[in-house]
Write a protein that holds these residues in place. Sequence first.
Motif, mmCIF file in Angstrom:
data_model
loop_
_atom_site.group_PDB
_atom_site.id
_atom_site.type_symbol
_atom_site.label_atom_id
_atom_site.label_comp_id
_atom_site.label_asym_id
_atom_site.label_seq_id
_atom_site.Cartn_x
_atom_site.Cartn_y
_atom_site.Cartn_z
ATOM 1 N N THR A 10 0.859 -1.193 0.000
ATOM 2 C CA THR A 10 0.000 0.000 0.000
ATOM 3 C C THR A 10 0.895 1.244 0.000
ATOM 4 N N GLY A 11 0.327 2.360 -0.416
ATOM 5 C CA GLY A 11 1.168 3.555 -0.593
ATOM 6 C C GLY A 11 2.121 3.315 -1.746
ATOM 7 N N ALA A 12 1.634 2.565 -2.740
ATOM 8 C CA ALA A 12 2.511 2.040 -3.790
ATOM 9 C C ALA A 12 3.058 3.127 -4.709
ATOM 10 N N ALA A 13 2.433 4.300 -4.693
ATOM 11 C CA ALA A 13 2.952 5.398 -5.516
ATOM 12 C C ALA A 13 3.905 6.287 -4.722
ATOM 13 N N GLY A 14 4.174 5.945 -3.477
ATOM 14 C CA GLY A 14 4.990 6.787 -2.593
ATOM 15 C C GLY A 14 6.473 6.455 -2.668
ATOM 16 N N GLN A 15 7.241 7.173 -1.846
ATOM 17 C CA GLN A 15 8.707 7.060 -1.974
ATOM 18 C C GLN A 15 9.288 5.774 -1.374
ATOM 19 N N ILE A 16 8.745 5.274 -0.282
ATOM 20 C CA ILE A 16 9.277 4.001 0.249
ATOM 21 C C ILE A 16 8.986 2.877 -0.742
ATOM 22 N N ALA A 17 7.736 2.860 -1.238
ATOM 23 C CA ALA A 17 7.356 1.798 -2.180
ATOM 24 C C ALA A 17 8.255 1.814 -3.412
ATOM 25 N N LEU A 41 -1.683 -0.833 -4.022
ATOM 26 C CA LEU A 41 -2.810 0.005 -3.582
ATOM 27 C C LEU A 41 -2.340 1.426 -3.316
ATOM 28 N N ASP A 42 -3.068 2.377 -3.871
ATOM 29 C CA ASP A 42 -2.892 3.769 -3.469
ATOM 30 C C ASP A 42 -4.243 4.443 -3.585
ATOM 31 N N ILE A 43 -4.304 5.726 -3.270
ATOM 32 C CA ILE A 43 -5.594 6.428 -3.335
ATOM 33 C C ILE A 43 -5.871 6.868 -4.780
ATOM 34 N N MET A 90 -0.048 9.060 5.712
ATOM 35 C CA MET A 90 0.505 10.395 5.549
ATOM 36 C C MET A 90 1.877 10.417 6.232
ATOM 37 N N PRO A 91 2.948 10.807 5.540
ATOM 38 C CA PRO A 91 4.260 10.787 6.201
ATOM 39 C C PRO A 91 4.444 11.966 7.140
ATOM 40 N N ARG A 92 5.335 11.789 8.108
ATOM 41 C CA ARG A 92 5.652 12.871 9.048
ATOM 42 C C ARG A 92 6.519 13.913 8.344
ATOM 43 N N VAL A 128 3.254 -3.541 9.162
ATOM 44 C CA VAL A 128 2.832 -2.144 9.108
ATOM 45 C C VAL A 128 4.067 -1.243 9.198
ATOM 46 N N VAL A 129 4.211 -0.398 8.177
ATOM 47 C CA VAL A 129 5.318 0.569 8.117
ATOM 48 C C VAL A 129 4.794 1.981 8.394
ATOM 49 N N GLY A 130 3.599 2.266 7.889
ATOM 50 C CA GLY A 130 3.014 3.612 8.016
ATOM 51 C C GLY A 130 2.863 4.006 9.480
ATOM 52 N N ASN A 131 3.242 5.230 9.795
ATOM 53 C CA ASN A 131 3.239 5.687 11.196
ATOM 54 C C ASN A 131 1.893 6.222 11.674
ATOM 55 N N PRO A 132 1.605 6.131 12.976
ATOM 56 C CA PRO A 132 2.405 5.484 14.031
ATOM 57 C C PRO A 132 2.302 3.949 13.915
ATOM 58 N N ASN A 186 8.200 1.314 21.198
ATOM 59 C CA ASN A 186 7.509 2.025 20.125
ATOM 60 C C ASN A 186 8.503 2.479 19.062
ATOM 61 N N HIS A 187 8.079 2.493 17.800
ATOM 62 C CA HIS A 187 8.892 3.132 16.758
ATOM 63 C C HIS A 187 8.651 4.635 16.863
ATOM 64 N N SER A 188 9.295 5.252 17.857
ATOM 65 C CA SER A 188 9.120 6.682 18.114
ATOM 66 C C SER A 188 10.334 7.119 18.911
HETATM 67 P P1 NAX Z 1 4.848 9.016 0.739
HETATM 68 O O1 NAX Z 1 4.007 10.201 1.070
HETATM 69 O O2 NAX Z 1 5.938 9.160 -0.258
HETATM 70 O O3 NAX Z 1 3.896 7.859 0.246
HETATM 71 C C1 NAX Z 1 2.746 7.497 0.935
HETATM 72 C C2 NAX Z 1 1.775 6.991 -0.085
HETATM 73 O O4 NAX Z 1 0.658 6.478 0.628
HETATM 74 C C3 NAX Z 1 1.258 8.090 -1.033
HETATM 75 O O5 NAX Z 1 1.385 7.670 -2.373
HETATM 76 C C4 NAX Z 1 -0.198 8.226 -0.609
HETATM 77 O O6 NAX Z 1 -1.049 8.579 -1.690
HETATM 78 C C5 NAX Z 1 -0.477 6.804 -0.103
HETATM 79 N N1 NAX Z 1 -1.672 6.693 0.714
HETATM 80 C C6 NAX Z 1 -2.223 7.606 1.551
HETATM 81 N N2 NAX Z 1 -3.356 7.138 2.073
HETATM 82 C C7 NAX Z 1 -3.533 5.885 1.567
HETATM 83 C C8 NAX Z 1 -4.523 4.898 1.722
HETATM 84 N N3 NAX Z 1 -5.591 5.107 2.505
HETATM 85 N N4 NAX Z 1 -4.371 3.740 1.053
HETATM 86 C C9 NAX Z 1 -3.332 3.532 0.250
HETATM 87 N N5 NAX Z 1 -2.357 4.436 0.044
HETATM 88 C C10 NAX Z 1 -2.466 5.595 0.704
HETATM 89 O O7 NAX Z 1 5.380 8.433 2.134
HETATM 90 P P2 NAX Z 1 6.590 7.431 2.412
HETATM 91 O O8 NAX Z 1 7.816 8.218 2.575
HETATM 92 O O9 NAX Z 1 6.545 6.330 1.415
HETATM 93 O O10 NAX Z 1 6.212 6.900 3.885
HETATM 94 C C11 NAX Z 1 5.117 6.060 4.129
HETATM 95 C C12 NAX Z 1 4.903 5.845 5.617
HETATM 96 O O11 NAX Z 1 6.012 5.203 6.218
HETATM 97 C C13 NAX Z 1 4.708 7.119 6.426
HETATM 98 O O12 NAX Z 1 3.647 6.930 7.331
HETATM 99 C C14 NAX Z 1 6.011 7.261 7.185
HETATM 100 O O13 NAX Z 1 5.854 8.019 8.364
HETATM 101 C C15 NAX Z 1 6.309 5.825 7.457
HETATM 102 N N6 NAX Z 1 7.692 5.478 7.866
HETATM 103 C C16 NAX Z 1 7.849 4.484 8.769
HETATM 104 C C17 NAX Z 1 9.091 4.039 9.182
HETATM 105 C C18 NAX Z 1 9.249 2.919 10.170
HETATM 106 O O14 NAX Z 1 10.388 2.637 10.527
HETATM 107 N N7 NAX Z 1 8.202 2.251 10.656
HETATM 108 C C19 NAX Z 1 10.320 4.706 8.674
HETATM 109 C C20 NAX Z 1 10.107 5.441 7.401
HETATM 110 C C21 NAX Z 1 8.820 6.187 7.306
HETATM 111 O O15 NAX Z 1 8.945 7.398 8.013
#
Ligand code: NAX
Length: 331
Positions: A10-17, A41-43, A90-92, A128-132, A186-188
């Motif tokens: 998920t978040g497949a269009a984002g920078q981590i993906a 998956l992305d929005i 949503m990234p921090r 789960v990678v997305g924060n928190p 916690n990852h915090s």
């Molecule tokens: P990006 O903003 O580059 O990408 C996030 C993507 O998620 C976007 O394409 C956005 O459209 C999509 N998205 C938003 N809502 C969605 C939904 N409901 N369903 C599917 N996709 C959705 O962020 P990125 O840098 O890739 O970071 C992603 C997440 O990883 C963030 O929450 C960030 O805080 C978290 N992280 C977690 C880390 C950890 O160690 N656990 C470290 C790295 C990173 O900070």
Amino acid sequence: MAAPIKVVVTGAAGQIAYSLLYQIASGAVFGPDQPVYLHLLDIAPMMGVLEGVVMELADCALPLLTGVLPTANPEEAFKDVAAAFLVGAMPRREGMERKDLLSANVRIFKEQGQALDKVAKKDVKVLVVGNPANTNALICSKYAPSIPKENFTAMTRLDQNRAQSQLAVKLGIPVQDVKNVIIWGNHSSTQFPDASNAIAKINGVEKPVPAAINDDEYLKTSFVTTVQKRGAAVIAARKMSSALSAAKAASDHMRDWFLGSGDRWVSMGVVSDGSYGTPRDVVFSFPVTIKNGKWKIVEGLTISDFARQMLDNTGKELVEEKQDALDVCKD
Ligand code: NAX
């Protein structure tokens, strides 16, 4: 060759993906003999960008990638998946605290938990990678009651890799010669990077890290804070959060979960059973070993007074986050 497994990111269009997809599709996660079918998956507004990612994956000409499904529909994305990388959130941004993110992101993980419950394989492994990340994993599990709670984990592997790297630099040895560093909690910024059980191989001989470094003060202070604040330091320098290293850590986490951790401990956020006096029913990062796809918390470690304080502090934060998240989910 094995039958392909379906894997969702998920978040497949984002920078981590962007870094992660190549690693999955090239065999670095599930092994060189395991074909994968990628669900992305992305929005809806990101479907155009995602199309570009799909083109690039095709242009990589990867033999293990048997198909790609881009979608904005969670039920389509999670259908029959064996592994789920929940990155999208949503990234921090600079200056933003993780708590600010909680209410926005927890709703996403409630919805995705419900979709996983409905359509994913019952033995799906969820990272789960997305924060928190810890609390999102807990919420996701709560809304997916038909999937065992052991199958929901949060990523603290990036913190572990950061800690391992700091110790290797300090000791002047290759990073793979440091093992068994632990990330607790916690990852915090309350996480506890703990080197007290870590082992370093120096000139071919294994030695406890505390003895090798011989600087207790460093291990309790600047080592801990450097790892805790590394994410913020990367944001300050790059103006964007860690992506390359986060993708590598997600690959490491899922690879070890599927293929085993060998003789090393790895840290992952798992639903706490109260081990080491931690609060139950929060997703707490523990040292684990993994065999045959099942993780097990490392038992019998001595917890010093200093460690006790650190564990209690991060545990308290997780209990508070859980309560905040449950309140958001009620709305
Ligand atoms: P990006 O903003 O580059 O990408 C996030 C993507 O998620 C976007 O394409 C956005 O459209 C999509 N998205 C938003 N809502 C969605 C939904 N409901 N369903 C599917 N996709 C959705 O962020 P990125 O840098 O890739 O970071 C992603 C997440 O990883 C963030 O929450 C960030 O805080 C978290 N992280 C977690 C880390 C950890 O160690 N656990 C470290 C790295 C990173 O900070």
